[in-house]
Write an enzyme that holds these catalytic residues in place. Structure first.
Site, PDB file in Angstrom:
ATOM      1  N   HIS A  89       0.859  -1.202   0.000  1.00  0.00           N
ATOM      2  CA  HIS A  89       0.000   0.000   0.000  1.00  0.00           C
ATOM      3  C   HIS A  89       0.885   1.238   0.000  1.00  0.00           C
ATOM      4  O   HIS A  89       1.464   1.583   1.036  1.00  0.00           O
ATOM      5  CB  HIS A  89      -0.901   0.004   1.238  1.00  0.00           C
ATOM      6  CG  HIS A  89      -1.882   1.145   1.284  1.00  0.00           C
ATOM      7  ND1 HIS A  89      -3.216   0.956   1.560  1.00  0.00           N
ATOM      8  CD2 HIS A  89      -1.735   2.480   1.094  1.00  0.00           C
ATOM      9  CE1 HIS A  89      -3.842   2.118   1.545  1.00  0.00           C
ATOM     10  NE2 HIS A  89      -2.963   3.074   1.272  1.00  0.00           N
ATOM     11  N   HIS A 122       1.422   5.442  -1.727  1.00  0.00           N
ATOM     12  CA  HIS A 122       1.021   6.581  -2.564  1.00  0.00           C
ATOM     13  C   HIS A 122       2.285   7.183  -3.166  1.00  0.00           C
ATOM     14  O   HIS A 122       3.157   7.652  -2.422  1.00  0.00           O
ATOM     15  CB  HIS A 122       0.297   7.645  -1.729  1.00  0.00           C
ATOM     16  CG  HIS A 122      -0.930   7.103  -1.063  1.00  0.00           C
ATOM     17  ND1 HIS A 122      -2.182   7.166  -1.640  1.00  0.00           N
ATOM     18  CD2 HIS A 122      -1.093   6.453   0.114  1.00  0.00           C
ATOM     19  CE1 HIS A 122      -3.061   6.590  -0.832  1.00  0.00           C
ATOM     20  NE2 HIS A 122      -2.424   6.141   0.230  1.00  0.00           N
ATOM     21  N   LYS A 148      -9.478  -0.344  -5.692  1.00  0.00           N
ATOM     22  CA  LYS A 148      -9.509   0.329  -4.397  1.00  0.00           C
ATOM     23  C   LYS A 148     -10.861   0.982  -4.162  1.00  0.00           C
ATOM     24  O   LYS A 148     -11.350   1.739  -5.005  1.00  0.00           O
ATOM     25  CB  LYS A 148      -8.408   1.396  -4.358  1.00  0.00           C
ATOM     26  CG  LYS A 148      -8.333   2.194  -3.061  1.00  0.00           C
ATOM     27  CD  LYS A 148      -7.783   1.370  -1.908  1.00  0.00           C
ATOM     28  CE  LYS A 148      -7.892   2.091  -0.575  1.00  0.00           C
ATOM     29  NZ  LYS A 148      -6.786   2.975  -0.287  1.00  0.00           N
ATOM     30  N   HIS A 152     -10.509   1.205   1.969  1.00  0.00           N
ATOM     31  CA  HIS A 152     -10.283   2.242   2.988  1.00  0.00           C
ATOM     32  C   HIS A 152     -11.480   2.148   3.924  1.00  0.00           C
ATOM     33  O   HIS A 152     -12.584   2.543   3.557  1.00  0.00           O
ATOM     34  CB  HIS A 152     -10.165   3.634   2.360  1.00  0.00           C
ATOM     35  CG  HIS A 152      -9.867   4.689   3.390  1.00  0.00           C
ATOM     36  ND1 HIS A 152      -8.636   5.286   3.517  1.00  0.00           N
ATOM     37  CD2 HIS A 152     -10.633   5.218   4.383  1.00  0.00           C
ATOM     38  CE1 HIS A 152      -8.661   6.140   4.524  1.00  0.00           C
ATOM     39  NE2 HIS A 152      -9.861   6.126   5.072  1.00  0.00           N
ATOM     40  N   HIS A 175      -4.605  -0.505   6.025  1.00  0.00           N
ATOM     41  CA  HIS A 175      -4.107   0.312   7.146  1.00  0.00           C
ATOM     42  C   HIS A 175      -5.037   0.283   8.363  1.00  0.00           C
ATOM     43  O   HIS A 175      -5.596   1.294   8.765  1.00  0.00           O
ATOM     44  CB  HIS A 175      -3.821   1.748   6.721  1.00  0.00           C
ATOM     45  CG  HIS A 175      -4.826   2.395   5.803  1.00  0.00           C
ATOM     46  ND1 HIS A 175      -6.164   2.422   6.063  1.00  0.00           N
ATOM     47  CD2 HIS A 175      -4.672   3.042   4.627  1.00  0.00           C
ATOM     48  CE1 HIS A 175      -6.778   3.065   5.091  1.00  0.00           C
ATOM     49  NE2 HIS A 175      -5.901   3.444   4.202  1.00  0.00           N
ATOM     50  N   LEU A 219      -4.733   9.359   7.877  1.00  0.00           N
ATOM     51  CA  LEU A 219      -6.034   8.702   7.963  1.00  0.00           C
ATOM     52  C   LEU A 219      -5.902   7.238   7.574  1.00  0.00           C
ATOM     53  O   LEU A 219      -5.155   6.945   6.639  1.00  0.00           O
ATOM     54  CB  LEU A 219      -7.047   9.399   7.042  1.00  0.00           C
ATOM     55  CG  LEU A 219      -7.530  10.761   7.566  1.00  0.00           C
ATOM     56  CD1 LEU A 219      -8.332  11.489   6.497  1.00  0.00           C
ATOM     57  CD2 LEU A 219      -8.358  10.593   8.846  1.00  0.00           C
ATOM     58  N   ASP A 224       1.390   2.641   3.545  1.00  0.00           N
ATOM     59  CA  ASP A 224       0.546   3.822   3.374  1.00  0.00           C
ATOM     60  C   ASP A 224       1.390   5.092   3.355  1.00  0.00           C
ATOM     61  O   ASP A 224       0.936   6.155   3.787  1.00  0.00           O
ATOM     62  CB  ASP A 224      -0.546   3.906   4.451  1.00  0.00           C
ATOM     63  CG  ASP A 224      -1.626   4.933   4.093  1.00  0.00           C
ATOM     64  OD1 ASP A 224      -1.774   5.248   2.911  1.00  0.00           O
ATOM     65  OD2 ASP A 224      -2.299   5.419   5.014  1.00  0.00           O
TER      66      ASP A 224
HETATM   67  C1  NCD Z   1      -3.485   9.188   1.990  1.00  0.00           C
HETATM   68  C2  NCD Z   1      -3.027  10.203   0.945  1.00  0.00           C
HETATM   69  O1  NCD Z   1      -2.516  11.277   1.314  1.00  0.00           O
HETATM   70  O2  NCD Z   1      -3.135   9.913  -0.254  1.00  0.00           O
HETATM   71  N1  NCD Z   1      -3.470   9.822   3.281  1.00  0.00           N
HETATM   72  C3  NCD Z   1      -3.391   9.198   4.473  1.00  0.00           C
HETATM   73  O3  NCD Z   1      -3.491   9.875   5.499  1.00  0.00           O
HETATM   74  N2  NCD Z   1      -3.203   7.905   4.568  1.00  0.00           N
HETATM   75  C4  NCD Z   1      -4.830   8.655   1.646  1.00  0.00           C
HETATM   76  C5  NCD Z   1      -5.229   7.462   2.462  1.00  0.00           C
HETATM   77  O4  NCD Z   1      -4.675   6.366   2.322  1.00  0.00           O
HETATM   78  O5  NCD Z   1      -6.124   7.612   3.311  1.00  0.00           O
HETATM   79 ZN    ZN Z   2      -3.341   5.045   1.663  1.00  0.00          ZN
END
Ligand code: NCD
Ligand code: ZN
Length: 348
Positions: A17, A19, A103, A140, A178, A223, A251
């Site tokens: 996971h 970003h 997702k 999520h 997460h 989050l 995450d």
């Molecule tokens: C993630 C993001 O910034 O893309 N933020 C986070 O707090 N984890 C989005 C997500 O996974 O909730």
């Molecule tokens: Zn995430």
């Protein structure tokens, strides 16, 4: 007592996971993930989100172009589900290898989720098709109802959305992403083998005090938000349990310093630069170094039905100082553990 091991060599791990963003920042953050992991499940919450086969494939190409020469890294792509997602597109994209999973963001739950799903009933056909082809649904798990306290949103999601979904579609592979609560771990433990979860390093290290005691600390805000200590302890127990239902998913969610340090700061913790170092310290503290390899390198691929990675990485017991700021190709980002010393170092 045997002396503490000084090194730990494990099969190359994956991040289930992450970003990676896009554009200039993408080129700044991909090297961190590619240095640590052989593969990563890449989240599709760009703006606009990456929904269909063409957009996902183009995004994949941009990620591959950002991998530094000499590093062997494979992005595993995901499709972003909206109320209007067509089952046919999801099935075709999975068949062609364009995406390995889809997702589910409840609309407005987090960063980049405005086009997410307003009601899972609207994507019932998509979920049935995914169940038929064995394609994992990545969730999520937070409700967005204004009357639900933010600290309760994951537990309420289990009752209102996830438990009914798992009951109605018992063959659907689900990754509860997460997880942050004892309730989530209990749900995963009690579900069948088709339900698994990722656990982030931050939710193993910090509770909500890290965000709120002594001042408001935006770099500890993500989050789902970190919860009370009893939840952190439940997550640590789950992560080191050896259960094949739990695997590594950072995450890592980079945001520029200016976007975090704001009257309305973004959610997300950038943990990619020292992710393995952060996780292995938890396993060490829990006396479970012998279970780290399975969590980091085996449970994920087995759940996804993918081969284990060849090759190994070595962590050594050696202090590493995490910088206050990381320059992600021109964007300053504060990493998780900024200014702290971690006790393990990834070799190479
Ligand atoms: C993630 C993001 O910034 O893309 N933020 C986070 O707090 N984890 C989005 C997500 O996974 O909730
Ligand atoms: Zn995430």
């Amino acid at each position: 007592m045997p002396s503490a091991p000084q090194t730990l060599t494990i099969r190359r791990p994956d991040d289930w996971h992450v970003h990676l963003r896009d554009g200039e920042v993408l080129r700044g953050v991909v090297p961190h993930t590619a240095r640590q992991f052989a593969r990563a499940i890449v989240m599709p919450n760009l703006s606009p989100p990456v929904t269909g086969i063409a957009a996902v494939s183009a995004y994949r190409d941009r990620i591959v172009a950002a991998v530094p020469a000499g590093l062997d890294f494979t992005p595993l792509m995901t499709a972003y589900l909206t109320d209007g997602t067509e089952p046919g597109e999801i099935v075709r994209g999975h068949g062609e290898g364009a995406f390995v999973a889809a997702k589910l963001y409840p609309a407005h739950a987090t960063t980049g989720s405005a086009r997410g799903v307003t009601d899972v009933a609207k994507i019932r056909g998509v979920l049935e098709a995914m169940q038929d082809i064995g394609m994992p649904l990545l969730v999520h798990g937070e409700v967005t109802d204004h009357d639900v306290d933010i600290f309760d949103r994951e537990a309420v999601f289990i009752d209102r959305v996830l438990a009914p979904l798992v009951r109605d579609l018992p063959g659907l592979k689900v990754v509860f992403e997460h997880i942050t609560t004892a309730e989530a771990a209990a749900f995963v433990d009690g579900a069948g083998p088709q339900v698994a979860a990722t656990i982030t390093p931050q939710h193993l290290h910090i509770n909500r005090n890290a965000m709120l005691v002594g001042g408001i600390r935006p770099h500890a805000y993500c989050l789902p938000v970190a919860k009370r200590e009893k939840h952190r302890l439940a997550l640590r127990k789950a992560a080191v349990s050896g259960s094949p239902k739990y695997f590594l998913g950072t995450d890592s969610a980079p945001h520029a310093v200016s976007a975090k340090e704001s009257a309305c700061g973004c959610a997300g913790i950038f943990n990619a630069p020292f992710a393995l170092e952060s996780y292995v310290q938890v396993f060490d503290e829990e006396g479970a170094l012998d279970r780290f390899e399975a969590f980091a390198s085996e449970h994920g691929p087995r759940f996804y039905g993918l081969p284990l990675n060849p090759g190994t990485v070595t962590l050594e017991r050696s202090e590493v100082e995490v910088p206050a700021v990381v320059d992600a190709n021109g964007t300053p980002i504060v990493p998780f553990h900024a200014g702290e010393r971690l006790q393990w170092k990834l070799r190479g």
